[in-house]
Design a protein around this motif. Sequence first.
Motif, PDB file in Angstrom:
ATOM      1  N   PRO A   1      86.185  -6.781   7.475  1.00  6.99           N
ATOM      2  CA  PRO A   1      86.610  -6.521   9.097  1.00  6.99           C
ATOM      3  C   PRO A   1      87.820  -7.422   9.213  1.00  6.99           C
ATOM      4  N   ASN A   2      88.125  -8.544   8.594  1.00  9.20           N
ATOM      5  CA  ASN A   2      89.352  -9.384   8.950  1.00  9.20           C
ATOM      6  C   ASN A   2      90.632  -8.792   8.574  1.00  9.20           C
ATOM      7  N   GLN A   3      91.712  -9.134   9.204  1.00  9.00           N
ATOM      8  CA  GLN A   3      92.757  -8.614   9.209  1.00  9.00           C
ATOM      9  C   GLN A   3      93.132  -9.219   8.081  1.00  9.00           C
ATOM     10  N   GLY A   4      94.360  -8.434   7.228  1.00 11.46           N
ATOM     11  CA  GLY A   4      94.719  -8.742   5.933  1.00 11.46           C
ATOM     12  C   GLY A   4      93.976  -8.633   4.743  1.00 11.46           C
ATOM     13  N   GLU A   5      92.312  -8.409   5.087  1.00  9.71           N
ATOM     14  CA  GLU A   5      91.547  -8.103   3.798  1.00  9.71           C
ATOM     15  C   GLU A   5      91.879  -6.988   3.122  1.00  9.71           C
ATOM     16  N   VAL A   6      91.908  -5.800   3.692  1.00  8.21           N
ATOM     17  CA  VAL A   6      92.211  -4.453   3.317  1.00  8.21           C
ATOM     18  C   VAL A   6      93.653  -4.004   3.968  1.00  8.21           C
ATOM     19  N   LYS A   7      94.819  -4.156   2.888  1.00  7.44           N
ATOM     20  CA  LYS A   7      96.267  -3.668   3.484  1.00  7.44           C
ATOM     21  C   LYS A   7      96.470  -2.451   2.809  1.00  7.44           C
ATOM     22  N   LEU A   8      96.633  -1.507   3.736  1.00 13.16           N
ATOM     23  CA  LEU A   8      97.227   0.034   3.398  1.00 13.16           C
ATOM     24  C   LEU A   8      98.666  -0.219   3.161  1.00 13.16           C
ATOM     25  N   GLU A   9      99.009   0.540   2.114  1.00 16.19           N
ATOM     26  CA  GLU A   9     100.595   0.789   1.772  1.00 16.19           C
ATOM     27  C   GLU A   9     101.190   1.397   2.663  1.00 16.19           C
ATOM     28  N   ASP A  10     100.827   2.483   3.154  1.00 16.30           N
ATOM     29  CA  ASP A  10     101.217   3.143   4.344  1.00 16.30           C
ATOM     30  C   ASP A  10     100.159   3.081   5.416  1.00 16.30           C
ATOM     31  N   VAL A  11     100.583   2.410   6.697  1.00 12.23           N
ATOM     32  CA  VAL A  11      99.759   2.139   7.753  1.00 12.23           C
ATOM     33  C   VAL A  11      99.382   3.572   8.564  1.00 12.23           C
ATOM     34  N   ASN A  12     100.068   4.425   8.116  1.00 14.96           N
ATOM     35  CA  ASN A  12      99.619   5.729   8.793  1.00 14.96           C
ATOM     36  C   ASN A  12      98.716   6.699   8.010  1.00 14.96           C
ATOM     37  N   ALA A  13      98.396   6.391   6.647  1.00 14.00           N
ATOM     38  CA  ALA A  13      98.034   7.412   5.618  1.00 14.00           C
ATOM     39  C   ALA A  13      96.653   7.939   6.269  1.00 14.00           C
ATOM     40  N   LEU A  14      95.658   7.030   6.904  1.00 11.24           N
ATOM     41  CA  LEU A  14      94.480   7.461   7.336  1.00 11.24           C
ATOM     42  C   LEU A  14      94.780   8.486   8.521  1.00 11.24           C
ATOM     43  N   THR A  15      95.521   8.370   9.334  1.00 10.51           N
ATOM     44  CA  THR A  15      95.854   9.149  10.553  1.00 10.51           C
ATOM     45  C   THR A  15      96.581  10.371  10.014  1.00 10.51           C
ATOM     46  N   ASN A  16      97.397  10.410   9.000  1.00 10.95           N
ATOM     47  CA  ASN A  16      97.944  11.563   8.354  1.00 10.95           C
ATOM     48  C   ASN A  16      97.059  12.434   7.604  1.00 10.95           C
ATOM     49  N   ILE A  17      95.987  11.933   7.265  1.00  6.37           N
ATOM     50  CA  ILE A  17      94.992  12.758   6.419  1.00  6.37           C
ATOM     51  C   ILE A  17      94.101  13.329   7.746  1.00  6.37           C
ATOM     52  N   LYS A  18      93.708  12.472   8.654  1.00  2.37           N
ATOM     53  CA  LYS A  18      92.995  13.259   9.679  1.00  2.37           C
ATOM     54  C   LYS A  18      93.737  14.242  10.421  1.00  2.37           C
ATOM     55  N   ARG A  19      95.068  14.358  10.789  1.00  2.00           N
ATOM     56  CA  ARG A  19      95.570  15.317  11.012  1.00  2.00           C
ATOM     57  C   ARG A  19      95.532  16.489  10.329  1.00  2.00           C
ATOM     58  N   TYR A  20      96.003  16.245   9.019  1.00  3.34           N
ATOM     59  CA  TYR A  20      95.640  17.406   7.995  1.00  3.34           C
ATOM     60  C   TYR A  20      94.405  17.915   7.877  1.00  3.34           C
ATOM     61  N   LEU A  21      93.383  17.315   8.112  1.00  2.41           N
ATOM     62  CA  LEU A  21      91.977  18.120   8.066  1.00  2.41           C
ATOM     63  C   LEU A  21      91.837  18.603   9.526  1.00  2.41           C
ATOM     64  N   ASP A  22      92.297  18.326  10.331  1.00  9.13           N
ATOM     65  CA  ASP A  22      92.413  18.821  11.768  1.00  9.13           C
ATOM     66  C   ASP A  22      93.160  20.169  11.899  1.00  9.13           C
ATOM     67  N   GLY A  23      94.169  20.304  10.909  1.00 13.80           N
ATOM     68  CA  GLY A  23      95.063  21.445  11.076  1.00 13.80           C
ATOM     69  C   GLY A  23      96.328  21.189  11.779  1.00 13.80           C
ATOM     70  N   ILE A  24      96.777  19.976  12.184  1.00  8.67           N
ATOM     71  CA  ILE A  24      97.599  19.529  12.829  1.00  8.67           C
ATOM     72  C   ILE A  24      98.824  19.433  11.869  1.00  8.67           C
ATOM     73  N   ARG A  25      98.512  18.861  10.818  1.00  9.59           N
ATOM     74  CA  ARG A  25      99.793  18.673   9.639  1.00  9.59           C
ATOM     75  C   ARG A  25      99.513  19.774   8.781  1.00  9.59           C
ATOM     76  N   GLU A  26     100.708  20.326   8.249  1.00 12.11           N
ATOM     77  CA  GLU A  26     100.470  21.408   7.238  1.00 12.11           C
ATOM     78  C   GLU A  26     100.637  20.898   5.673  1.00 12.11           C
ATOM     79  N   ALA A  27     101.680  19.950   5.609  1.00 10.16           N
ATOM     80  CA  ALA A  27     101.984  19.230   4.382  1.00 10.16           C
ATOM     81  C   ALA A  27     100.899  18.285   4.060  1.00 10.16           C
ATOM     82  N   LEU A  28     100.533  18.529   2.626  1.00 11.30           N
ATOM     83  CA  LEU A  28      99.511  17.577   2.036  1.00 11.30           C
ATOM     84  C   LEU A  28      99.965  15.995   2.399  1.00 11.30           C
TER      85      LEU A  28
END
Length: 292
Positions: free
Chosen positions: A24-51
């Motif tokens: 849970p501490n800041q910096g322990e898990v660092k995403l290369e793209d901070v928007n990666a998880l949001t983009n996947i959620k948008r894709y699963l919700d059908g908001i984003r078409e591109a993989l």
Amino acid sequence: MSASMKECLQLQLLEMEMLFSMFPNQGEVKLEDVNALTNIKRYLDGIREALPPKIEFVITLQIEEPKVKIDLQVTMPHSYPYAALQMFARSPELDRQQQLLLNKGLTSYTGTFDPGELCVCAAVQWLQDNSASYFLNRKLTNEPSTQAKPVKNTFLRMWIYSHHIYQQDLRKKILEVGKRLDVTGFCMTGKPGIICVEGLKEHCEEFWHTIRYPNWKHISCKHAESIETEGDGQDLRLFHSFEELLLEAHGDYGLRNDYHMNLGQFLEFLKKHKSEHVFQILFGIESKSSES
């Protein structure tokens, strides 16, 4: 979007939630793209078409005894957990041989999981439970054994494609990493940029992780060739060193760095190194052999 792809991405989000709860501490898990998880959620919700891009991140582990840090670099292919996870553990406290042994142990452990099983959390637990011995026994494992048996290694050759490679500092980094890790191959600069790296699997994977981290996004491994071997695989190498490949460019664009490399020259280079088959894999163009 196929049901299997949707299931894979949902499982990846689930595992990321578990990891963030474990660290849970800041910096322990660092995403290369901070928007990666949001983009996947948008894709699963059908908001984003591109993989969306793959989830790539680094987990920093604190080992209590001895007091050391391990960085676990992870890439989740879109079809993970039904496809193999890409991960590499590194620590400045480990020499190259011990880092090699640690990653062999980690790969061997994660290889016991069945397709469809999540394994990042388990890999983290394995490192926390088993990594200490690799730090504490460095001298012992480096001592020659009187009854040493041949060690089986995996020799790997990776063909990496980038939209372009121009920047001097990036070109310098690629060459320095290649020479440091005892890999051979080449880096073709210009547009497109092509890198071939060959050597022991662990060294090639470290090269791949190092040159991409932290933010080289327009790059992908188009093809990989692996061979089981005993020893260091020197006889399997197609290249004698790791060098920069400079070819003629098409067109004159003045001061712009937007020029295309001569692919005909590149094909001839591949033929000389018994790698003509890769041309179609890289560019989707069938090479015209002089023998046909």
